[in-house]
Design an enzyme around this catalytic site. Structure first.
Site, short mmCIF file in Angstrom:
data_model
loop_
_atom_site.label_atom_id
_atom_site.label_comp_id
_atom_site.label_asym_id
_atom_site.label_seq_id
_atom_site.Cartn_x
_atom_site.Cartn_y
_atom_site.Cartn_z
N ASP A 1 85.00 88.26 -1.05
CA ASP A 1 83.73 88.63 -0.51
C ASP A 1 82.84 88.64 -1.91
OD1 ASP A 1 81.65 89.79 0.70
OD2 ASP A 1 82.70 91.76 0.85
N ASP A 2 81.63 88.10 -1.99
CA ASP A 2 80.62 88.07 -3.07
C ASP A 2 81.13 87.62 -4.34
OD1 ASP A 2 79.01 89.44 -1.38
OD2 ASP A 2 78.77 91.17 -2.68
N CYS B 1 76.64 88.75 4.01
CA CYS B 1 78.19 88.96 4.63
C CYS B 1 78.06 88.59 6.01
CB CYS B 1 78.61 90.23 4.42
SG CYS B 1 78.48 90.90 2.57
N ARG C 1 79.65 85.35 8.07
CA ARG C 1 81.01 85.58 8.71
C ARG C 1 80.60 85.02 10.14
NH1 ARG C 1 84.23 88.84 5.25
NH2 ARG C 1 82.83 88.90 3.39
N LYS D 1 88.13 92.47 5.45
CA LYS D 1 86.70 92.75 6.08
C LYS D 1 86.29 91.96 7.02
CE LYS D 1 82.07 92.43 3.98
NZ LYS D 1 81.10 92.40 3.01
N HIS E 1 83.39 92.79 9.19
CA HIS E 1 81.84 92.75 9.51
C HIS E 1 81.05 92.05 10.42
CE1 HIS E 1 78.65 94.06 6.11
NE2 HIS E 1 78.40 94.54 7.31
N SER F 1 81.64 96.34 4.87
CA SER F 1 81.56 95.91 3.27
C SER F 1 82.09 97.61 2.59
CB SER F 1 80.33 95.83 2.61
OG SER F 1 79.73 94.64 3.29
N HIS G 1 83.47 92.71 -3.48
CA HIS G 1 82.36 93.35 -3.16
C HIS G 1 82.20 94.64 -4.04
CE1 HIS G 1 79.19 95.14 -0.86
NE2 HIS G 1 78.94 93.97 -0.17
N ASP H 1 82.08 84.34 0.90
CA ASP H 1 81.18 84.26 1.98
C ASP H 1 79.91 84.05 1.40
OD1 ASP H 1 81.00 86.80 0.41
OD2 ASP H 1 80.70 88.08 1.94
N ASN H 2 79.48 84.52 0.17
CA ASN H 2 78.30 84.16 -0.38
C ASN H 2 78.28 84.41 -2.01
OD1 ASN H 2 77.66 86.96 1.25
ND2 ASN H 2 77.68 87.22 -0.95
N LYS I 1 73.73 86.14 -4.39
CA LYS I 1 73.56 86.79 -3.01
C LYS I 1 72.25 86.79 -2.29
CE LYS I 1 75.76 90.64 -0.47
NZ LYS I 1 76.66 91.74 -0.49
#
Lengths: 585, 585
Positions: free
Chosen positions: A40-41, A80, A84, A133, A135, A158, A255, A320-321, A349
């Site tokens: 994540d992130d 996010c 996904r 996660k 989301h 998140s 994250h 994810d990003n 992001k």
């Protein structure tokens, strides 16, 4: 003859990497297992294998080196939920209706009509698990159980969308149970629950086993989260070693947490890690959290090795990003993808500069994917769906537009070519909330921006910029987007290749806009116990969603132990019941 | 018994990496060979192993992976000559008197009183060779032969300091001999020779064998340069395989050429590569040039392998300074070291932002350095001198200040620590030419700037910035220098660690300024044939320094073949003689 036999035996022993000769359980190409790591992130520049100087990711690096590094992997979206949605469905996220980051008490989720990767793989009898996660909707109907996953352990959104707690790592342990004084303090705080729903206060840890659902902890203990994830992931593999499985591991790390809003969290940073990982890396709290991810990945791989599943398992790793750069040291790094021309450092992001959508990635499959190989062929997260479908032998679903392309050739062959002639990036050029449209496109070596703006948390500083012509970069030669070929105002006079590319891009852009169908999420009526103020995940509304942890040795040992006869028996087990469904697992 | 013998034989065969069993020639720790790769203007982010997405450097990456990646390697200076002065002597470059980039007809060079690494290693009978760019004085007295090197092939300065020629790679080959029409065209041009010296027109390729010197080509053929370098490097190793050697390989690649000023050069870019490397990479001309470097490095390593020298040879790889970012696609990339806070993208070459001084680096030594290892301990190019001295068993010279520190522990041990408590970076904050002073310092995780300015070619845009306090970053957590801990105006109130560090830094800075001794280069009287207009390297002044190439099969096969009895016989063979000393080799 005797010597020849000795020779052959020795050859077998000495050329195997382990002294124990491990044999593939099935033909490696017959429904391989899939392990999909999705951090994540995490930014492109955050790993050892992508050049970060003080990161410590030995397990990730080793897997990358022993597989194929994918240097041109684009996420499906720069934030996010929509990233996904794209990953799970193989479709541009606005088609699914998920056009923003879902909130903690939202009524929306990924439409049940969408076919997820997990649902695809269920068609050929994969066992499917997700840890981390989700989301894509926190309401029971939208949770992974209803989207093709047999098992789930994780946070539905998140980890800054509520407060976690933390166990002190020093000798004087803080209370692990926040129900008492600390919670009383919280009650006294003026901060209102979101939409009058106290579920937004505390982060829940949810477990699902087929359609049986349980809130394991609320607030969850951030310092012990990785241990639980690790237990789930390794036990899932062990319990399913004999048959094809899909393990989707979308880490809630790295994250940021809610930081100062997090009343239980005594950490000075907005990152978390277990005690054994705190203050372990030179990179600080972000590095510690990432080292913990690396530890989990190492354990998963070791489990695969011990069970002799390496040749039956394809591993993909990505994020994810892009990094949430305004988060100071607690955000990640886009590395070389700095988007210099922007003039602002917030190209991570939620921006469609390379930093926001260009992900670190690799694929590993012992025996099938060439070790120490690299490719810069254009890949999208949306490609996972058709690729896994192909490798598992599942026909693609009828009647839906897939934007992803099968990347199996790129992974398995030396010179496999990308099938993305034009890869469009939907984004948020007019500021964040749901103004989604095509923001940029990748076409050959070119990246064209139709509009540019900084990432999340920096919108207010710099307005969105629209130019007359697409702002064009050759991102193969200029990955940092420093030197535009077309600055947006004047077409490049002396570069016929670029001019022709711009013409092709404008035609494709017009076509995309004319034919693209934005999806709408069909409203889902309230389920039992749901309604205004009751859409969030709450273990017990009478305690304002704060409950003791159910995670103990007994619970831990019973994961995945429900007999198959019972499976799928109960469809809509509701989260909000006061007993947090102790009876269901 | 017979079977046991078979077993042992097979074991030996199967566990050696080659089918041929190769044994170390000496005890690996007894005067190991040194191979030092030093690329020109290569940035941290340019390699595969540091995360560049479209670069193709498989040989370099493989060596890095199989050795220890050194993620915190600082060059001795952010531009060519002074970086090399620091590397060769282990001293801060202003101590040596080299305070700027040396020109093509300069009278200055690295003082002969300075002890170079080569001179150190000669004390214990190493054979020393250098192939590539020297750039510490082009006058005969300053060339490598007089600075400890037995053999030299290369350009005495940067490859934009004169015109090279180019052989067409298409079917219709251009004349390889530019003497005729093309040269006539040049004569008609109004561009004056520098300092009335036509030597500045054409790039020379110089060969030295002990003190015998020859100009092999002028102008040199850029498309055939790598082949010659490659031949020299691999033959040097072969010819010296039985005794300790030091091969210093400062590539003239990937510095930009003079581009449009280069009348022989038909390339659209300011980069060059052999025909087989042109248009070979997705990264364009820079990528092609770098791929050619990678090819040469691969050949050197293969030669070491074939001769069984891997365990006797320590390989270091790094660059002289950061990328020349204003050179558009022809410049390199600093990767993650973007210096975001600067607000300008010119934080490479000639700046003391991390991008200008932070180098890609690794060490490789089979059997001694742990493969697949990494360290972020602070290392400087100046450390090479004491480290090689230590490993070769040569005492450090008496009576000189060494700024480099022995890094052997860092290379050979898992947890070796840097010996740089304060590593000062001298630089050019007041604009480029010789205003050298301390610009920044590294202390623990901190980097403090005493002044900041953009790199070479971008000075005019942004004035140097001096702040009240040092501009402070934690470059372990924030390698992109985005978030200052101290912005230069206000001390960080709430960060006692940083405040204490600033105090220590200011004390060390005061001490450095009070005690540092700037060197002066003793003037060297003109040698035979030298004088105003005659300091440059010129094969024949009557043809305005343009001559036929001497490089043919015969020349090539005779490299290193002069009998040792003849060696050192003639000290000051002069470059400028009209016969370009055909008799000397």
């Amino acid at each position: 003859m005797n010597q020849l036999k000795t020779f052959l035996l020795l050859l077998a022993v000495l050329t195997s990497t382990k002294t124990r000769v491990v044999k593939a359980l099935r033909d490696p190409l017959d429904r391989p297992n899939f392990v999909l790591f999705f951090v994540d992130d995490l930014g492109y520049g955050d790993l050892g294998f992508t050049g970060h100087p003080t990161t410590s990711t030995p397990n990730i690096d080793k897997l990358a080196w022993n597989g194929k590094t994918l240097t041109t992997w684009y996420s499906g979206c720069s934030v996010c939920s929509c990233s996904r949605a794209a990953l799970m469905t193989g479709r541009q996220y606005p088609r699914t209706g998920i056009r923003e980051v879902l909130g903690v008490v939202d009524t929306l989720g990924l439409p049940l009509e969408e076919v997820t990767i997990a649902e695809q793989l269920k068609k050929v009898n994969y066992t499917t698990g997700i840890v981390g996660k989700w989301h894509l909707g926190q309401r029971l109907a939208y949770l992974p159980s209803n989207q093709g996953f047999d098992y789930y352990l994780g946070i539905p959104y998140s980890d800054d969308m509520g407060n976690g707690k933390e166990t002190s790592c020093s000798g004087d342990r803080k209370s692990e149970d926040p129900q008492t004084e600390e919670q009383d303090k919280m009650k006294g705080k003026p901060r209102p629950p979101r939409d009058n729903d106290y579920a937004a206060w505390y982060l829940p840890l949810v477990y699902q086993e087929h359609n049986r659902t349980r809130i394991v902890e609320q607030p969850l203990d951030l310092t012990k989260l990785a241990q639980k994830y690790n237990h789930f992931a390794t036990k899932f593999i062990e319990d399913n070693k004999d048959d094809p499985f899909f393990l989707y591991f979308p880490f809630s790390h790295v994250h940021t947490t809610s930081g100062n809003n997090n009343k239980w969290n005594s950490m000075p940073n907005k990152q978390y890690a277990s005690c054994s990982f705190q203050n372990r890396t030179k990179r600080g709290a972000f590095g510690d959290a990432l080292a913990e991810v690396d530890w989990m990945i190492g354990n998963v791989y070791e489990t695969l090795q011990c069970l002799g599943l390496e040749e039956n398992t394809i591993i993909l790793f990505t994020s994810d990003n892009g990094p949430w750069t305004p988060q100071h040291y607690d955000g990640g790094s886009y590395g070389i993808f700095s988007g210099e021309y922007a003039g602002y450092p917030w190209t991570g992001k939620a921006s469609t500069w390379e930093g926001g959508i260009r992900m670190p990635a690799f694929a590993h499959w012992k025996g099938q994917i060439e070790p120490f190989s690299r490719t810069s062929q254009t890949i999208s997260s949306m490609d996972v769906f058709p690729t896994f479908s192909h490798l598992a032998g599942v026909p693609l679903p009828d009647g839906i537009v897939l934007d992803g392309r099968d990347m199996a050739d790129i992974l398995l062959q030396e010179n496999g070519q990308s099938k993305h002639d034009f890869l469009f990036f939907y984004g948020f050029c007019n500021g964040y909330w749901p103004r989604t449209g095509v923001a940029a496109v990748r076409h050959g070596p070119y990246k064209a921006h139709f509009c540019t703006s900084p990432g999340l948390g920096a919108y207010e500083r710099t307005p969105t910029k629209y130019d007359k012509y697409p702002l064009l970069f050759n991102v193969e030669e200029d990955p940092s987007e420093t030197f535009p070929i077309c600055d947006g105002n004047t077409l490049p006079e002396n570069d016929p290749d670029a001019r022709a590319a711009i013409e092709r891009i404008l035609r494709a852009y017009a076509m995309e806009k004319a034919t693209f169908e934005y999806g709408k999420i069909p409203p889902l009526p309230p389920g039992p116990g749901e309604g205004k103020g009751h859409y969030g995940v709450c273990c017990n509304r009478s305690t304002n969603c704060s409950c003791e942890s159910l995670w103990d040795d007994n619970f831990q040992s019973r994961l995945f132990n429900v007999g198959s006869a019972e499976h799928h028996a109960r469809y809509h087990e509701h989260l909000g019941e006061e007993n947090h469904m102790k009876d269901t697992v």
